[in-house]
Design an enzyme around this catalytic site. Structure first.
Site, PDB file in Angstrom:
ATOM      1  N   LYS A 168      27.301  98.195 -29.708  1.00  0.00           N
ATOM      2  CA  LYS A 168      27.828  99.002 -28.588  1.00  0.00           C
ATOM      3  C   LYS A 168      27.859  98.154 -27.307  1.00  0.00           C
ATOM      4  CE  LYS A 168      28.705 102.905 -28.266  1.00  0.00           C
ATOM      5  NZ  LYS A 168      30.017 103.617 -28.422  1.00  0.00           N
TER       6      LYS A 168
ATOM      7  N   TYR B 168      22.975  98.948 -33.994  1.00  0.00           N
ATOM      8  CA  TYR B 168      23.804  99.963 -33.329  1.00  0.00           C
ATOM      9  C   TYR B 168      24.000  99.605 -31.848  1.00  0.00           C
ATOM     10  CZ  TYR B 168      24.816 104.169 -30.600  1.00  0.00           C
ATOM     11  OH  TYR B 168      25.342 105.047 -29.682  1.00  0.00           O
TER      12      TYR B 168
ATOM     13  N   THR C  73      26.367 104.094 -24.359  1.00  0.00           N
ATOM     14  CA  THR C  73      25.039 104.686 -24.529  1.00  0.00           C
ATOM     15  C   THR C  73      23.972 103.989 -23.684  1.00  0.00           C
ATOM     16  OG1 THR C  73      23.256 104.915 -26.157  1.00  0.00           O
ATOM     17  CG2 THR C  73      24.852 103.183 -26.590  1.00  0.00           C
ATOM     18  N   ASP C  74      22.924 104.737 -23.337  1.00  0.00           N
ATOM     19  CA  ASP C  74      21.787 104.136 -22.616  1.00  0.00           C
ATOM     20  C   ASP C  74      21.072 103.094 -23.474  1.00  0.00           C
ATOM     21  OD1 ASP C  74      20.537 105.854 -24.448  1.00  0.00           O
ATOM     22  OD2 ASP C  74      19.378 106.954 -22.947  1.00  0.00           O
ATOM     23  N   GLU C  75      21.287 103.136 -24.805  1.00  0.00           N
ATOM     24  CA  GLU C  75      20.559 102.202 -25.684  1.00  0.00           C
ATOM     25  C   GLU C  75      20.949 100.749 -25.430  1.00  0.00           C
ATOM     26  OE1 GLU C  75      19.848 103.151 -29.721  1.00  0.00           O
ATOM     27  OE2 GLU C  75      19.790 105.311 -29.349  1.00  0.00           O
TER      28      GLU C  75
END
Ligand code: NAD
Ligand code: DAU
Length: 347
Positions: A164, A160, A136-138
Site C-alpha cells: 500500500k 499488505y 491506510t494508516d498502516e
C-alpha cells in the site's frame, strides 16, 4: 459528478458508492474484480438505479480499465481496489503485489491518458479527471505514543502495508512528474455493515453468535483507532471535492480501543460468554498501536459523526439482522481459510 469507483463491491467501496449516489446525486460506475472479498450483494440495493453501473474487471487489466473509463466517462477515479487482510498478506503476498503495484500503475496510466476527457472538465479540480487513492494508516507503521500526521515517515510492517505504501509513492510520483491531479486519503481501522468476517469485529460478532471461540492474538492489548465506514467514506468524498491536488489527508476515527475491550463489548452485546475468549498465537510482526491525526481533513470541513460505542452496537445489530449477507460466506471459501488460519473448524 461522474465517478469510476474501483473496488466498489468491497466493504468501504460499496458504502462510498451508496453515499455518493444517494446523498450527492453522483453517477457511479463500479469496476471490481470480485475477489473472495468482493460481493455484488453489497450493492444490490443500488442495482436498477439509472445512475449506477457495475462492471466486472481487474484494475491490473488495461483493457478492462479502458472499457470502464469509456463507459463511465468519469470526472474522477476513486481507487479502493486492494487486497486488505494483513494475515492473508503474511501467508500469500502475491496478490498484494499484483493489485497494489501493477493495478495502481495501470489505473494511473489510464487516468493520465484520459485526463482531458472528463465531461464536466473536472468540477472538483482544475485539470480534468481527478484521481483519489484510498490508503491506510498502516503505511506509517506502529506508534507507541502520540499520533501520526501526514508528515510522518512511511514505515510499513507487513506485505499488505508495504505494498500500500508503494502504491502511495507511485501516486505521488504521478503528481510530481506528470502533474496528474492525484490525492491520497489514509484511513484508520474501519468497522460497520458489509465487512468481510475475516476482520476483527465481524469475525468476533459472528463467532460470538455461533458459540465459536473468539481468537485474540497475543495479549489482546494492541490498540486500534476505530472509524465507522460511513465516516471514512464521507472523508474520502470530502477529499475528492475539496482536497488540494498532490496532497495526503489522514482520516482517523474518534475513539481508540484495545482489542480485548472490543471483544469483551461484543461478548456483552451478543449475550455470548467470556469463556469463548481464547488467546492464540500472535500475528508475526504485529503492529502494537495505530493512531491518526485528522486535523488536515477536519480543516476542509469533515469530522467523524459516529462514536465507537454507538457504532459497534449498530454493527452487531446489522449482523444479527442480515444473515442473508453473511450466511453464504460462512459456508464457502471462508471455512477453508479459517481452518488454515486458526487450525480449527467453525461450528
Ligand atoms: P475489501 O477487502 O472489503 O474490498 C476490496 C475490494 O477490492 C473487493 O470488492 C475486491 O473484489 C476488490 N479488488 C481486489 N483486488 C482487485 C483488483 N485487482 N481489481 C479490481 N478490484 C479488486 O476492502 P475494504 O476494507 O473495503 O478496503 C477498501 C480500501 O480501503 C483498500 O484500499 C484498503 O487498503 C483501504 N482501507 C481499509 C481500511 C479498513 O479498515 N478496512 C482502513 C483504511 C484503508
Ligand atoms: O488500520 C487500517 C487497517 O485496518 C486496514 O488498512 C486493513 O485493510 C484492515 O484489515 C485493518 O488492519 P488490522 O490488521 O488492524 O485489522 P484486523 O481486523 O485484521 O485486526 C485488528 C486487530 O485485531 C489487530 O490488532 C489484530 C487483532 N486480531 C485480528 C483477528 C482477525 C485478533 O486479535 N484476532 C483475530 O482473529
Amino acid at each position: 459528478m461522474r465517478l469510476l469507483v474501483c473496488g466498489g463491491a468491497g466493504f468501504i467501496g460499496s458504502t462510498f458508492a451508496r453515499q455518493r449516489l444517494r446523498e450527492h446525486g453522483d453517477e457511479v460506475t463500479v469496476l471490481d474484480k470480485l475477489t473472495y472479498a468482493g460481493r455484488e450483494e453489497s450493492l444490490q440495493d443500488l442495482v436498477g438505479d439509472p445512475g449506477f453501473r457495475f462492471i466486472r474487471g481487474a484494475i491490473e487489466d488495461p483493457d478492462a480499465v479502458a472499457g470502464a473509463i469509456d463507459a463511465a466517462r468519469p470526472d474522477a477515479i476513486v481507487n479502493f481496489a486492494a487486497e486488505t487482510h494483513v494475515d492473508r498478506s503474511i501467508a500469500e503476498p502475491d496478490a498484494f503485489v499484483a493489485t497494489h503495484a501493477l493495478g495502481t500503475y495501470v489505473l494511473l496510466e489510464a487516468a493520465r491518458a484520459h485526463r482531458g476527457t472528463s465531461r464536466s472538465g473536472g468540477r472538483a479540480g482544475e485539470h480534468g479527471l481527478r484521481y483519489v487513492q484510498v490508503s491506510t494508516d498502516e503505511v506509517y507503521g506502529s506508534i507507541e505514543q502520540g499520533t501520526f500526521t501526514e508528515e510522518s515517515p512511511l514505515a510499513p510492517s507487513s506485505p499488505y502495508s508495504a505494498t500500500k505504501a508503494g502504491a502511495d509513492l507511485l501516486v505521488q510520483s504521478y503528481f510530481h512528474t506528470y502533474r496528474l491531479p492525484a490525492l491520497i486519503c489514509r484511513g484508520s481501522n474501519n468497522y460497520g455493515p458489509y465487512q468481510y468476517p475475516e476482520k476483527l469485529i465481524p469475525l468476533m460478532i459472528l463467532n460470538a453468535l455461533h458459540g465459536d471461540s473468539l481468537p485474540v492474538y497475543g495479549d489482546g492489548m494492541q490498540v486500534r483507532n476505530w472509524i465507522h465506514s460511513t465516516d471514512f467514506a464521507a472523508a474520502i468524498g470530502h477529499v475528492l471535492e475539496h482536497g488540494r491536488e498532490g496532497e495526503v489527508y489522514n482520516a482517523g476515527g474518534p475513539d481508540e480501543e484495545a482489542n480485548m475491550t472490543v471483544v469483551r463489548r461484543i461478548v456483552e452485546l451478543t449475550g455470548a460468554s467470556d469463556s469463548q475468549i481464547e488467546h492464540v498465537t500472535d500475528r508475526p510482526g504485529h503492529d502494537r498501536r495505530y493512531s491518526l491525526s485528522s486535523e488536515k481533513v477536519r480543516a476542509l470541513g469533515w469530522s467523524p459523526r459516529v462514536r465507537f460505542s454507538e457504532g459497534l452496537e449498530q454493527t452487531v445489530a446489522w449482523y444479527r439482522d442480515n444473515r442473508w449477507w453473511w450466511e453464504p460466506i460462512r459456508s464457502g471459501e471462508y471455512r477453508a481459510y479459517y481452518e488454515r488460519q486458526y487450525g480449527r473448524a467453525l461450528s
